[in-house]
Design a protein around this motif. Structure first.
Motif, PDB file in Angstrom:
ATOM      1  N   PRO A 320     -30.547 -27.896   7.908  1.00 43.11           N
ATOM      2  CA  PRO A 320     -31.502 -26.809   7.398  1.00 43.11           C
ATOM      3  C   PRO A 320     -31.456 -26.976   5.662  1.00 43.11           C
ATOM      4  O   PRO A 320     -31.295 -25.895   5.409  1.00 43.11           O
ATOM      5  N   ASN A 321     -31.879 -28.024   5.122  1.00 47.07           N
ATOM      6  CA  ASN A 321     -31.772 -28.168   3.688  1.00 47.07           C
ATOM      7  C   ASN A 321     -33.203 -27.809   3.295  1.00 47.07           C
ATOM      8  O   ASN A 321     -33.981 -28.546   2.725  1.00 47.07           O
ATOM      9  N   LEU A 322     -33.463 -26.312   3.236  1.00 46.11           N
ATOM     10  CA  LEU A 322     -34.660 -25.974   3.308  1.00 46.11           C
ATOM     11  C   LEU A 322     -35.363 -25.859   1.974  1.00 46.11           C
ATOM     12  O   LEU A 322     -36.633 -25.900   1.846  1.00 46.11           O
ATOM     13  N   GLY A 323     -34.598 -25.916   0.952  1.00 49.33           N
ATOM     14  CA  GLY A 323     -35.148 -26.186  -0.409  1.00 49.33           C
ATOM     15  C   GLY A 323     -35.991 -27.109  -0.593  1.00 49.33           C
ATOM     16  O   GLY A 323     -36.866 -27.113  -1.470  1.00 49.33           O
ATOM     17  N   ARG A 324     -35.614 -28.253   0.313  1.00 46.69           N
ATOM     18  CA  ARG A 324     -36.591 -29.646   0.152  1.00 46.69           C
ATOM     19  C   ARG A 324     -37.988 -29.325   0.626  1.00 46.69           C
ATOM     20  O   ARG A 324     -38.944 -29.662   0.105  1.00 46.69           O
ATOM     21  N   LEU A 326     -39.411 -26.140   0.150  1.00 44.30           N
ATOM     22  CA  LEU A 326     -40.245 -25.428  -0.692  1.00 44.30           C
ATOM     23  C   LEU A 326     -40.404 -26.321  -1.886  1.00 44.30           C
ATOM     24  O   LEU A 326     -41.571 -26.144  -2.680  1.00 44.30           O
ATOM     25  N   ALA A 327     -39.701 -27.349  -2.244  1.00 43.85           N
ATOM     26  CA  ALA A 327     -40.057 -28.148  -3.401  1.00 43.85           C
ATOM     27  C   ALA A 327     -41.059 -28.936  -3.215  1.00 43.85           C
ATOM     28  O   ALA A 327     -42.033 -29.229  -3.824  1.00 43.85           O
ATOM     29  N   ALA A 328     -41.538 -29.569  -1.985  1.00 50.07           N
ATOM     30  CA  ALA A 328     -42.551 -30.039  -1.359  1.00 50.07           C
ATOM     31  C   ALA A 328     -43.818 -29.152  -1.516  1.00 50.07           C
ATOM     32  O   ALA A 328     -44.858 -29.643  -2.126  1.00 50.07           O
ATOM     33  N   GLY A 356     -37.980 -16.701  -2.800  1.00 51.34           N
ATOM     34  CA  GLY A 356     -36.797 -16.953  -2.511  1.00 51.34           C
ATOM     35  C   GLY A 356     -36.291 -16.911  -0.837  1.00 51.34           C
ATOM     36  O   GLY A 356     -36.986 -16.897  -0.222  1.00 51.34           O
ATOM     37  N   ARG A 357     -35.002 -17.069  -0.692  1.00 48.54           N
ATOM     38  CA  ARG A 357     -34.281 -17.170   0.608  1.00 48.54           C
ATOM     39  C   ARG A 357     -34.540 -15.563   1.185  1.00 48.54           C
ATOM     40  O   ARG A 357     -34.461 -14.796   0.701  1.00 48.54           O
TER      41      ARG A 357
END
Lengths: 408, 408
Positions: A320-324, A326-328, A356-357
């Motif tokens: 769950p590397n969900l920042g990726r 958001l970056a997309a 944010g989270r």
């Protein structure tokens, strides 16, 4: 490796009155494999199609487009695997014409009544003599019950056949819709994908069918992506033989909505099967973008997520590397995006909000969803009321292996 | 796995008068690793930067942009690895401010004279207390000869340090330019890449430096891509300390061209080093598009090729499956592309022309080029006189492994 790809029992595949299918082994790339497929239609059949927007449209795609622009009265399709006949210039066109010419003589049809289709390697000459030599074998094999075999014979790197069949009753008459598709890589249809064929025995007015095929493509094949690579050969064809006696003249006809809905359902299932059997796929991902002001904005964001190699490898790893994600979303090209208004869910778990989270988000909830074979990513933009949904898959070692080895 | 990444001898790295560097182990993600880097500049130094256009700009990027908009008189940079402080909302901004506040007190500077930078995982809170605790250690370590260690301490998934240093003599005075960069994945800079720092002891007028940094970024960091994923933290900074006595006031100054050329050369080499050390890279690919009518058209086509997973896996396999390059050109979004006018070369081998395969092309020639670690793909469009060049790498099993395992 396919993800929950349902293969219906052969008894659940209904033949379509007015359609016969014949298959042969032409030895185009390798011997001993069904690689040539003929569809033959009864007189009075209407055909409409949509095709790739890739500027390197394959020779057969160019011929299909020009013939369908002139007339919808198509009587046969001839489909080869093993060679795409794309990036082949004037010589490629000539070879596609020759295929049609041979078939027209053998079937007693006009050349213009035949549509050619090719799929396989790009930039190599079509071995047309092998194809024309196998045409009589196709004709001898013609059979209205060969849909299942056709789903196999149009496969390339597909691991499983893609087929879908439905029946509905309208005014006491049974209407059948059956279709097949193929494709596993170079998948980001931009009209439709290589190859989808859906036939019905309803009678649909040619002008209406022409509009309907675009509408259906935009709700099915134009909403899937594997690797963002739009193919040179994408083609999606709808065939209406009229043999059921049920007629649809225009969008006001009483059965229009029912037929449209069922045709779309078959096309969407066939499109999703392509994603389920995508090269190396281990996860089926639905990306739904809500609250957009336009389809264009929703699709920009959905495709940015769907094409990000970092997002796709995180799905592969169940991480769950969900920042990726958001970056997309952030680089999708929506310049005035308000990140503070955006919310992101994995299935029903709210991951991010207010830039944010989500404070209540727990890593173990994300982890649990990421381990599922089917995952819904939902993004709400707070900009409007439009939604769009795109279907994709993860990115695995197997994808690299398949595409590093293909051709050899 | 890096492709021909040159690491200069430490004796070939020239310190830049007016720049000191201090490094510490803050234990941000793991203990025992240099993860905090301080750059301190002499009074009178000018600093300019360009930053990511990702809408999820990280907190430190937002602070850098606002401080540089107000003043170029920057006296220190503080850079942490292990956490990107991106997708962290208002709390992330507060943590970045706190880092600067602590440093400003310790160094006796204004808060506004400090720029913060972060790189690492997105969507996780910055462990600011670990950073502020390590600030005194950075200050004690300040040393003008620590460039080589700085190239190491800003690394994340990089396997090798990226550093470049040049000297030139102007009017009998020696001018030094030294820079470092980092980055290996989430690389498709859209202003600059995370992170590039280039310092010179030339004096460059602030207004000019502001323009120059954009121009240089567009010729270096903005022309590389690994996976098409534009990061939330991209930052490219040029520092001019003025200590050499060589002055550049504006674009008409006698030394302007020489300084611009050398700064660009250092930035381009640092940018290319990122591609050479890209996650899993085994090949360094130069994509040159000639005869375009605009940069935009040339770049659309170059990036379509550079981002195609199918093209990238074919390079990985050393497979001259060149139809995949044509397909990418075809879907690049240049709607009126005349495929008949297009030519495609691999190094000096003409592969395609007139919409198809060059009749003289031999598979073994393509095979020979594809096996090289460095390959030039050249496309001529026949539409105009503009050229653009983009640098990228192949797509390997190792890329999937690295990104499926990152974080764990």
């Amino acid at each position: 490796m396919a993800v929950n790809l349902n293969i219906p029992d052969e008894s659940a595949i209904y033949p379509v009155a007015g359609v016969e299918i014949g298959i042969a082994q032409a030895g185009i790339k390798k011997p001993g494999r069904d690689d040539l497929t003929l569809f033959k239609f009864t007189p009075g059949t209407s055909v409409a199609g949509v095709f790739t927007r890739n500027r390197f449209r394959a020779a057969p795609v160019q011929i299909c487009e020009s013939r369908l622009a002139a007339s919808n009265a198509i009587r046969a399709l001839i489909i080869n695997t093993g060679n795409a006949n794309a990036g082949t210039g004037a010589d490629g066109l000539e070879r596609a014409f020759e295929t049609c010419r041979t078939l027209s003589k053998e079937l007693g049809l006009l050349e213009e009544e035949i549509l050619p289709f090719s799929t396989g390697v790009i930039l190599e000459p079509l071995p047309v003599e092998k194809i024309t030599a196998a045409v009589p074998q196709c004709i001898r094999a013609l059979d209205k019950n060969a849909w299942f075999q056709a789903a196999h014979s149009i496969m390339t790197t597909d691991t499983l056949p893609k087929i879908c069949s439905r029946q509905l009753t309208l005014d006491g008459r049974k209407v059948t819709i059956t279709g097949v598709s193929k494709g596993a890589g170079m998948i980001r249809p931009n009209m439709a994908t290589m190859l989808g064929f859906v036939a019905t025995d309803a009678e649909i007015a040619p002008a209406l069918l022409k509009e309907l095929v675009k509408d259906i493509a935009n709700r099915s094949f134009n909403r899937i992506t594997v690797d963002g690579d739009t193919s040179t050969n994408d083609s999606f064809i709808v065939i209406a033989t009229g043999q059921s006696g049920v007629q649809v003249q225009d969008a006001q006809s009483p059965h229009y909505e029912a037929i449209r809905e069922e045709l779309t359902a078959v096309a969407l299932e066939l499109a999703q099967k392509i994603v389920r059997d995508a090269e190396g796929a281990t996860k089926f991902i639905t990306i739904q973008v809500d609250e957009a002001e336009s389809s264009q904005t929703a699709l920009k964001i959905a495709y940015a997520i769907a094409h990000s190699p970092l997002v796709k490898t995180a799905f592969y790893a169940s991480d769950p590397n969900l920042g990726r994600i958001l970056a997309a979303i952030g680089y999708a090209g929506v310049d005035d995006l308000n990140v503070g208004a955006l919310r992101l869910w994995l299935d029903d778990v709210l991951v991010a909000s207010e830039g944010g989270r989500n404070p209540d988000y727990r890593e173990e909830d994300g982890q649990r969803i990421m381990q599922q074979p089917e995952i819904v990513v939902r993004v709400a933009l707070g900009r409007g009321k439009t939604s769009e949904t795109v279907y994709t898959c993860d990115f695995s070692h197997e994808y690299v292996s398949i595409n590093a080895d293909y051709r050899s």
